[in-house]
Design a protein around this motif. Structure first.
Motif, PDB file in Angstrom:
ATOM      1  N   THR A 162      39.973  38.709  36.817  1.00  0.00           N
ATOM      2  CA  THR A 162      40.518  38.884  38.226  1.00  0.00           C
ATOM      3  C   THR A 162      39.606  39.906  38.665  1.00  0.00           C
ATOM      4  OG1 THR A 162      42.547  37.875  37.830  1.00  0.00           O
ATOM      5  CG2 THR A 162      42.140  38.667  40.072  1.00  0.00           C
ATOM      6  N   LEU A 163      38.916  39.679  39.934  1.00  0.00           N
ATOM      7  CA  LEU A 163      38.198  40.707  40.538  1.00  0.00           C
ATOM      8  C   LEU A 163      38.946  41.182  42.030  1.00  0.00           C
ATOM      9  CD1 LEU A 163      35.278  42.144  40.601  1.00  0.00           C
ATOM     10  CD2 LEU A 163      34.608  40.336  42.188  1.00  0.00           C
ATOM     11  N   ALA A 164      39.127  42.454  42.116  1.00  0.00           N
ATOM     12  CA  ALA A 164      40.209  42.959  42.911  1.00  0.00           C
ATOM     13  C   ALA A 164      39.452  44.249  43.556  1.00  0.00           C
ATOM     14  CB  ALA A 164      41.478  43.447  42.499  1.00  0.00           C
ATOM     15  N   VAL A 165      39.950  44.399  44.911  1.00  0.00           N
ATOM     16  CA  VAL A 165      39.405  45.556  45.773  1.00  0.00           C
ATOM     17  C   VAL A 165      40.890  46.418  45.927  1.00  0.00           C
ATOM     18  CG1 VAL A 165      38.806  46.253  48.089  1.00  0.00           C
ATOM     19  CG2 VAL A 165      37.996  44.188  47.033  1.00  0.00           C
ATOM     20  N   PRO A 166      40.702  47.892  45.470  1.00  0.00           N
ATOM     21  CA  PRO A 166      41.784  48.817  45.696  1.00  0.00           C
ATOM     22  C   PRO A 166      42.170  49.063  47.225  1.00  0.00           C
ATOM     23  CG  PRO A 166      39.991  49.809  44.848  1.00  0.00           C
ATOM     24  CD  PRO A 166      39.306  48.335  44.966  1.00  0.00           C
ATOM     25  N   ARG A 197      43.284  40.483  45.444  1.00  0.00           N
ATOM     26  CA  ARG A 197      42.077  39.356  44.500  1.00  0.00           C
ATOM     27  C   ARG A 197      41.092  39.135  45.546  1.00  0.00           C
ATOM     28  NH1 ARG A 197      41.398  35.322  40.894  1.00  0.00           N
ATOM     29  NH2 ARG A 197      40.140  33.726  41.854  1.00  0.00           N
ATOM     30  N   VAL A 198      39.695  39.163  45.236  1.00  0.00           N
ATOM     31  CA  VAL A 198      38.663  38.726  46.130  1.00  0.00           C
ATOM     32  C   VAL A 198      37.652  37.799  45.330  1.00  0.00           C
ATOM     33  CG1 VAL A 198      38.553  40.931  47.300  1.00  0.00           C
ATOM     34  CG2 VAL A 198      37.449  40.928  45.329  1.00  0.00           C
ATOM     35  N   GLY A 199      38.058  37.544  44.010  1.00  0.00           N
ATOM     36  CA  GLY A 199      37.115  36.644  43.459  1.00  0.00           C
ATOM     37  C   GLY A 199      37.476  36.903  41.900  1.00  0.00           C
ATOM     38  N   ALA A 200      36.328  36.477  40.901  1.00  0.00           N
ATOM     39  CA  ALA A 200      36.443  36.190  39.379  1.00  0.00           C
ATOM     40  C   ALA A 200      35.184  36.676  38.836  1.00  0.00           C
ATOM     41  CB  ALA A 200      36.859  34.951  38.884  1.00  0.00           C
ATOM     42  N   VAL A 201      35.367  37.174  37.594  1.00  0.00           N
ATOM     43  CA  VAL A 201      34.207  37.476  36.852  1.00  0.00           C
ATOM     44  C   VAL A 201      34.220  36.601  35.526  1.00  0.00           C
ATOM     45  CG1 VAL A 201      33.071  39.256  35.527  1.00  0.00           C
ATOM     46  CG2 VAL A 201      34.309  39.969  37.628  1.00  0.00           C
ATOM     47  N   PHE A 202      33.282  35.882  35.147  1.00  0.00           N
ATOM     48  CA  PHE A 202      32.947  35.238  34.110  1.00  0.00           C
ATOM     49  C   PHE A 202      32.174  35.662  33.031  1.00  0.00           C
ATOM     50  CE2 PHE A 202      34.446  32.439  37.516  1.00  0.00           C
ATOM     51  CZ  PHE A 202      35.510  31.801  37.025  1.00  0.00           C
ATOM     52  N   GLU A 203      32.484  35.751  31.663  1.00  0.00           N
ATOM     53  CA  GLU A 203      31.779  36.231  30.665  1.00  0.00           C
ATOM     54  C   GLU A 203      31.080  34.929  30.198  1.00  0.00           C
ATOM     55  OE1 GLU A 203      32.739  38.099  26.448  1.00  0.00           O
ATOM     56  OE2 GLU A 203      33.424  39.474  28.046  1.00  0.00           O
ATOM     57  N   THR A 216      25.240  38.226  26.073  1.00  0.00           N
ATOM     58  CA  THR A 216      26.395  38.013  27.135  1.00  0.00           C
ATOM     59  C   THR A 216      25.923  38.639  28.340  1.00  0.00           C
ATOM     60  OG1 THR A 216      28.076  38.476  25.130  1.00  0.00           O
ATOM     61  CG2 THR A 216      28.683  38.831  27.308  1.00  0.00           C
ATOM     62  N   CYS A 217      26.491  37.867  29.320  1.00  0.00           N
ATOM     63  CA  CYS A 217      26.159  38.062  30.582  1.00  0.00           C
ATOM     64  C   CYS A 217      27.385  38.035  31.425  1.00  0.00           C
ATOM     65  CB  CYS A 217      24.867  37.603  31.219  1.00  0.00           C
ATOM     66  SG  CYS A 217      25.164  35.616  31.282  1.00  0.00           S
ATOM     67  N   LEU A 218      27.694  38.506  32.442  1.00  0.00           N
ATOM     68  CA  LEU A 218      28.650  38.346  33.442  1.00  0.00           C
ATOM     69  C   LEU A 218      28.198  37.623  34.977  1.00  0.00           C
ATOM     70  CD1 LEU A 218      30.079  41.904  33.123  1.00  0.00           C
ATOM     71  CD2 LEU A 218      30.884  40.002  31.905  1.00  0.00           C
ATOM     72  N   THR A 219      29.120  36.814  35.002  1.00  0.00           N
ATOM     73  CA  THR A 219      28.918  36.025  36.444  1.00  0.00           C
ATOM     74  C   THR A 219      30.122  36.501  37.491  1.00  0.00           C
ATOM     75  OG1 THR A 219      27.877  34.084  35.550  1.00  0.00           O
ATOM     76  CG2 THR A 219      28.557  33.744  37.528  1.00  0.00           C
ATOM     77  N   VAL A 220      29.839  37.085  38.619  1.00  0.00           N
ATOM     78  CA  VAL A 220      30.831  37.360  39.582  1.00  0.00           C
ATOM     79  C   VAL A 220      30.804  36.188  40.513  1.00  0.00           C
ATOM     80  CG1 VAL A 220      31.321  38.907  41.489  1.00  0.00           C
ATOM     81  CG2 VAL A 220      30.363  39.854  39.271  1.00  0.00           C
ATOM     82  N   LYS A 221      31.819  35.693  40.940  1.00  0.00           N
ATOM     83  CA  LYS A 221      32.202  34.783  41.995  1.00  0.00           C
ATOM     84  C   LYS A 221      32.927  35.260  42.936  1.00  0.00           C
ATOM     85  CE  LYS A 221      29.940  31.226  39.699  1.00  0.00           C
ATOM     86  NZ  LYS A 221      29.012  30.223  40.344  1.00  0.00           N
ATOM     87  N   LEU A 277      34.791  47.659  43.466  1.00  0.00           N
ATOM     88  CA  LEU A 277      35.264  46.266  42.930  1.00  0.00           C
ATOM     89  C   LEU A 277      35.704  46.500  41.692  1.00  0.00           C
ATOM     90  CD1 LEU A 277      32.746  43.683  44.095  1.00  0.00           C
ATOM     91  CD2 LEU A 277      34.959  43.955  45.082  1.00  0.00           C
ATOM     92  N   LEU A 278      37.044  45.867  41.151  1.00  0.00           N
ATOM     93  CA  LEU A 278      37.609  46.248  39.834  1.00  0.00           C
ATOM     94  C   LEU A 278      38.005  44.913  39.347  1.00  0.00           C
ATOM     95  CD1 LEU A 278      40.485  48.655  40.871  1.00  0.00           C
ATOM     96  CD2 LEU A 278      38.252  49.201  40.038  1.00  0.00           C
ATOM     97  N   ALA A 279      37.837  44.698  38.074  1.00  0.00           N
ATOM     98  CA  ALA A 279      38.034  43.373  37.170  1.00  0.00           C
ATOM     99  C   ALA A 279      39.173  43.669  36.361  1.00  0.00           C
ATOM    100  CB  ALA A 279      36.686  43.045  36.507  1.00  0.00           C
ATOM    101  N   PHE A 280      39.949  42.754  36.387  1.00  0.00           N
ATOM    102  CA  PHE A 280      41.367  42.933  35.430  1.00  0.00           C
ATOM    103  C   PHE A 280      41.649  41.619  34.813  1.00  0.00           C
ATOM    104  CE2 PHE A 280      42.391  45.379  39.388  1.00  0.00           C
ATOM    105  CZ  PHE A 280      43.059  46.651  38.662  1.00  0.00           C
ATOM    106  N   GLN A 281      41.999  41.598  33.445  1.00  0.00           N
ATOM    107  CA  GLN A 281      42.408  40.601  32.722  1.00  0.00           C
ATOM    108  C   GLN A 281      43.234  39.617  33.703  1.00  0.00           C
ATOM    109  OE1 GLN A 281      43.471  41.679  29.014  1.00  0.00           O
ATOM    110  NE2 GLN A 281      41.681  41.931  28.246  1.00  0.00           N
ATOM    111  N   PRO A 282      43.009  38.330  33.743  1.00  0.00           N
ATOM    112  CA  PRO A 282      44.304  37.561  34.503  1.00  0.00           C
ATOM    113  C   PRO A 282      45.566  37.635  33.901  1.00  0.00           C
ATOM    114  CG  PRO A 282      42.745  36.219  33.056  1.00  0.00           C
ATOM    115  CD  PRO A 282      42.277  37.574  32.984  1.00  0.00           C
ATOM    116  N   ASN A 283      46.540  37.290  35.035  1.00  0.00           N
ATOM    117  CA  ASN A 283      47.934  37.262  34.692  1.00  0.00           C
ATOM    118  C   ASN A 283      48.085  35.804  34.113  1.00  0.00           C
ATOM    119  OD1 ASN A 283      48.639  39.661  35.764  1.00  0.00           O
ATOM    120  ND2 ASN A 283      48.856  38.835  38.027  1.00  0.00           N
TER     121      ASN A 283
END
Length: 66
Positions: A5-9, A24-30, A39-44, A54-60
């Motif tokens: 989960t992509l988030a803004v503090p 929450r503002v989006g998601a990051v996919f590995e 391995t690459c990251l995609t930000v949506k 921007l911060l990325a957290f493991q999803p709930n």
């Protein structure tokens, strides 16, 4: 495929104490490239975001079920 989960503090004052909430503002996919295994990251983004951090957290658990 892992995702985060992509988030803004967002900092705010709560009765004289500085608190931080995460919106929450989006998601990051590995992803893994098939041919190289790299391995690459995609930000949506859910919407256009104009921030400097921007911060990325493991999803709930409930985010995974959606």
């Amino acid at each position: 495929m892992a995702h985060y989960t992509l988030a803004v503090p967002v900092r705010y004052d709560d009765n004289g104490t500085e608190q931080t909430a995460y919106r929450r503002v989006g998601a990051v996919f590995e992803n893994t490239k098939r041919d190289t295994g790299e391995t690459c990251l995609t930000v949506k983004l859910d919407f256009p975001v104009g921030v400097t951090e921007l911060l990325a957290f493991q999803p709930n658990i409930q985010d995974v079920a959606e």
